[in-house]
Design a protein around this motif. Structure first.
Motif, mmCIF file in Angstrom:
data_model
loop_
_atom_site.group_PDB
_atom_site.id
_atom_site.type_symbol
_atom_site.label_atom_id
_atom_site.label_comp_id
_atom_site.label_asym_id
_atom_site.label_seq_id
_atom_site.Cartn_x
_atom_site.Cartn_y
_atom_site.Cartn_z
ATOM 1 N N GLU A 2 0.814 -1.217 0.000
ATOM 2 C CA GLU A 2 0.000 0.000 0.000
ATOM 3 C C GLU A 2 0.848 1.268 0.000
ATOM 4 O O GLU A 2 2.012 1.253 -0.348
ATOM 5 C CB GLU A 2 -0.918 0.012 1.217
ATOM 6 N N GLN A 3 0.206 2.331 0.391
ATOM 7 C CA GLN A 3 0.895 3.602 0.464
ATOM 8 C C GLN A 3 1.583 3.722 1.819
ATOM 9 O O GLN A 3 2.179 4.732 2.134
ATOM 10 C CB GLN A 3 -0.115 4.731 0.273
ATOM 11 N N GLN A 49 6.368 15.557 2.603
ATOM 12 C CA GLN A 49 5.189 16.410 2.476
ATOM 13 C C GLN A 49 4.206 16.155 3.602
ATOM 14 O O GLN A 49 3.537 17.070 4.075
ATOM 15 C CB GLN A 49 4.521 16.164 1.127
ATOM 16 N N ARG A 53 2.981 18.854 6.402
ATOM 17 C CA ARG A 53 1.579 19.076 6.724
ATOM 18 C C ARG A 53 1.408 19.226 8.228
ATOM 19 O O ARG A 53 0.661 20.061 8.708
ATOM 20 C CB ARG A 53 0.783 17.888 6.188
ATOM 21 N N PRO A 61 10.790 25.534 -1.734
ATOM 22 C CA PRO A 61 10.937 25.111 -3.128
ATOM 23 C C PRO A 61 12.370 25.269 -3.633
ATOM 24 O O PRO A 61 13.003 26.285 -3.397
ATOM 25 C CB PRO A 61 9.998 26.063 -3.885
ATOM 26 N N GLU A 74 6.078 29.904 19.617
ATOM 27 C CA GLU A 74 5.050 29.150 18.914
ATOM 28 C C GLU A 74 4.468 28.063 19.820
ATOM 29 O O GLU A 74 3.268 27.778 19.783
ATOM 30 C CB GLU A 74 5.622 28.525 17.639
ATOM 31 N N GLU A 77 2.009 29.511 22.073
ATOM 32 C CA GLU A 77 0.792 29.785 21.309
ATOM 33 C C GLU A 77 -0.026 28.514 21.130
ATOM 34 O O GLU A 77 -1.256 28.511 21.270
ATOM 35 C CB GLU A 77 1.149 30.367 19.943
ATOM 36 N N VAL A 81 -3.835 27.691 22.417
ATOM 37 C CA VAL A 81 -4.923 27.214 21.562
ATOM 38 C C VAL A 81 -5.466 25.890 22.080
ATOM 39 O O VAL A 81 -6.678 25.668 22.114
ATOM 40 C CB VAL A 81 -4.450 27.075 20.102
ATOM 41 N N ASN A 141 -19.109 16.473 18.420
ATOM 42 C CA ASN A 141 -18.732 17.082 17.140
ATOM 43 C C ASN A 141 -17.478 16.362 16.660
ATOM 44 O O ASN A 141 -16.368 16.631 17.140
ATOM 45 C CB ASN A 141 -18.472 18.572 17.361
ATOM 46 N N PHE A 143 -15.814 16.465 13.970
ATOM 47 C CA PHE A 143 -14.797 17.315 13.346
ATOM 48 C C PHE A 143 -13.917 17.941 14.422
ATOM 49 O O PHE A 143 -12.685 17.898 14.356
ATOM 50 C CB PHE A 143 -15.463 18.408 12.505
ATOM 51 N N GLN B 3 8.250 24.441 -7.023
ATOM 52 C CA GLN B 3 7.309 23.370 -6.721
ATOM 53 C C GLN B 3 5.891 23.876 -6.964
ATOM 54 O O GLN B 3 4.921 23.161 -6.724
ATOM 55 C CB GLN B 3 7.487 22.949 -5.268
ATOM 56 N N ARG B 45 0.208 13.803 -8.321
ATOM 57 C CA ARG B 45 0.006 13.073 -7.071
ATOM 58 C C ARG B 45 0.266 13.984 -5.874
ATOM 59 O O ARG B 45 -0.446 13.935 -4.875
ATOM 60 C CB ARG B 45 0.941 11.866 -7.018
ATOM 61 N N GLU B 46 1.284 14.828 -6.006
ATOM 62 C CA GLU B 46 1.579 15.760 -4.924
ATOM 63 C C GLU B 46 0.417 16.725 -4.713
ATOM 64 O O GLU B 46 0.068 17.061 -3.583
ATOM 65 C CB GLU B 46 2.871 16.519 -5.226
ATOM 66 N N GLN B 49 -2.290 14.981 -2.804
ATOM 67 C CA GLN B 49 -1.999 14.886 -1.375
ATOM 68 C C GLN B 49 -2.257 16.210 -0.680
ATOM 69 O O GLN B 49 -2.688 16.254 0.466
ATOM 70 C CB GLN B 49 -0.550 14.450 -1.176
ATOM 71 N N ARG B 53 -5.002 16.915 2.328
ATOM 72 C CA ARG B 53 -4.700 17.614 3.573
ATOM 73 C C ARG B 53 -5.831 18.563 3.939
ATOM 74 O O ARG B 53 -6.220 18.658 5.088
ATOM 75 C CB ARG B 53 -3.399 18.394 3.420
ATOM 76 N N LEU B 59 -7.779 9.982 0.082
ATOM 77 C CA LEU B 59 -6.827 9.102 -0.597
ATOM 78 C C LEU B 59 -6.937 7.710 -0.002
ATOM 79 O O LEU B 59 -6.540 7.472 1.133
ATOM 80 C CB LEU B 59 -5.406 9.642 -0.400
ATOM 81 N N PRO B 61 -5.592 4.015 -0.138
ATOM 82 C CA PRO B 61 -4.433 3.293 -0.679
ATOM 83 C C PRO B 61 -4.836 2.255 -1.704
ATOM 84 O O PRO B 61 -5.787 1.506 -1.483
ATOM 85 C CB PRO B 61 -3.824 2.626 0.560
ATOM 86 N N ARG B 62 -4.116 2.242 -2.778
ATOM 87 C CA ARG B 62 -4.332 1.256 -3.848
ATOM 88 C C ARG B 62 -5.697 1.366 -4.506
ATOM 89 O O ARG B 62 -6.043 0.513 -5.322
ATOM 90 C CB ARG B 62 -4.166 -0.171 -3.298
ATOM 91 N N MET B 78 -18.508 21.733 11.235
ATOM 92 C CA MET B 78 -17.444 22.680 10.921
ATOM 93 C C MET B 78 -17.866 24.112 11.250
ATOM 94 O O MET B 78 -17.077 24.906 11.762
ATOM 95 C CB MET B 78 -17.048 22.560 9.449
ATOM 96 N N PHE B 143 -0.399 31.296 15.693
ATOM 97 C CA PHE B 143 -0.815 29.911 15.409
ATOM 98 C C PHE B 143 -2.334 29.841 15.283
ATOM 99 O O PHE B 143 -2.867 29.285 14.318
ATOM 100 C CB PHE B 143 -0.325 28.982 16.517
ATOM 101 N N LEU B 151 -9.538 27.286 8.446
ATOM 102 C CA LEU B 151 -10.922 26.813 8.549
ATOM 103 C C LEU B 151 -11.864 27.768 7.810
ATOM 104 O O LEU B 151 -12.779 27.325 7.101
ATOM 105 C CB LEU B 151 -11.323 26.697 10.024
ATOM 106 N N ARG B 154 -11.758 27.028 4.262
ATOM 107 C CA ARG B 154 -12.435 25.784 3.915
ATOM 108 C C ARG B 154 -13.930 25.953 3.834
ATOM 109 O O ARG B 154 -14.610 25.248 3.092
ATOM 110 C CB ARG B 154 -12.117 24.743 4.986
#
Lengths: 218, 218
Positions: A2-3, A49, A53, A61, A74, A77, A81, A141, A143, B3, B45-46, B49, B53, B59, B61-62, B78, B143, B151, B154
């Motif tokens: 798998e991955q 990657q 995340r 880059p 940080e 912080e 949170v 919730n 989420f 990138q 693929r990147e 991913q 995120r 995603l 696998p396979r 949310m 942060f 959020l 999103r």
DNA sequence: GTCAATAATGCTGTATACAAGAATAGATTT
DNA sequence: AAATCTATTCTTGTATACAGCATTATTGAC
């Protein structure tokens, strides 16, 4: 197969960073790491990657991947949170929690107490985590539960050292009890305040740890 | 070039998903998408991913990448978290906000009002966003600012539709004013309550939108 | 006729080869 | 001698080729 390849590598790399094998600012050479893990660069890049995340490495880059440990600011912080988010979980859970979950909380708390009596910090750590995760879930919730769990996980390596502080476990137990009371009486604000204080104090403990560390190294 | 390739593709894919070109459950074939974007599978693929995120694709696998639009339940969750997180920003900002930031908030609010008068929902949308982002920043916790911004981003496509609701902009303006008052008087709890209500009502408006949509299609 | 098993096809995951940009070192010029 | 420019080398980003697993279709048996 798998991955999982990239996933497994990401976890191992995480360990290596926490272990101090790679420290802040280090450049992570793709080729060398690929050789080290006996894989090609492709899955290794995916692992990087993944780490980017979660904030452990920074991907610049055309320059490469750099270890990026959160600095003291940080971290403070993030603890702040964490405290606020747990407070939110508590406020929601106070009016949504089930009886069986309350029983589970009592159970986790008793095991925590037993761990304190035995000076068993490992068990305490595990049961403490269970205590908090129950509250996340009982926020009703999913989420919020997931996101809070993620942040909890990110702060794990920094929270762990605090248990060694004298009297911390006993104090923490008292806080747990007041959290439990608030949840049992269904008082949202009390639960929020109790949880916020409980977690925020971890941040402050951590802060004093950092200061002492600095003093010691100076 | 950098990138950015993967980044640009991720953004375009995001657009395509929001546009409805790809809808919930659709499998995203790497080869076909690679041809479409005139790149090889590697950067694509990147990009996938990256989208995984932010939760837009899943995603497996396979099995491949599947578009994963949040369902009504998850969306409500949310929105609830968004309301709570903004409340946290407000509580912290109430005691940390700078005078110049307060002036900026007034400015954004005035431009919002002007947009309401002109029935210009586009401008309203932009200034409203600025209003909220100032509060995120003035939480004094970068942060928290980043995470809240993520959020917010999103939820963007789902929040936008609400502006069309009759009277929503006017009501929103009134809420903005009470938020501003709380921040100016440095009252943390008032700011938290005002912001929580302001954002939570968006979730409720969204909910009724969904219900109406269901009724219409039934 | 239906169900199951096997084979074939098509996809993802991985490796390797290639291209382009960044860093460094050396040489030349001021 | 120092600074700048250029060339070389090393590394990242991209493409392509290969392998393994999943899905599906076809064939055979009940």
């Amino acid at each position: 197969m798998e991955q999982r390849r990239a996933d497994a590598i990401a976890e191992e790399l995480e360990e290596l960073i926490f272990d101090g094998t790679f420290s802040d600012g280090d450049r992570l050479d793709e080729v060398r790491l690929a050789e080290r893990f006996r894989v090609s660069r492709t899955p290794l890049r995916e692992a990087l990657q993944r780490l980017a995340r979660s904030g452990l490495v920074e991907l610049i880059p055309r320059r490469g991947a750099f270890v990026r440990q959160p600095g003291p600011v940080e971290l403070m912080e993030m603890f702040e949170v964490m405290a606020e988010v747990e407070a939110v979980c508590g406020r929601l859970a106070a009016v949504r929690i089930s009886d069986s979950a309350l029983a589970d909380l009592h159970d986790a708390n008793q095991k925590c107490q037993a761990a304190v009596d035995c000076q068993n910090s490992e068990t305490y750590y595990i049961e403490n985590e269970r205590f908090h995760k129950i509250i996340y879930k009982q926020s009703g919730n999913s989420f919020l539960e997931t996101e809070t769990g993620n942040l909890h996980r990110r702060l794990k390596p920094f929270r762990r050292q605090q248990l060694r502080l004298r009297g911390r476990m006993a104090q923490s137990m008292a806080e747990h009890r007041s959290i439990l009371e608030a949840l049992e009486s269904g008082d949202p604000e009390a639960a929020a305040v109790a949880l916020r204080g409980h977690v925020a104090i971890q941040g402050e403990k951590f802060h004093s740890l950092m200061v002492n560390l600095k003093k010691a190294s100076a």
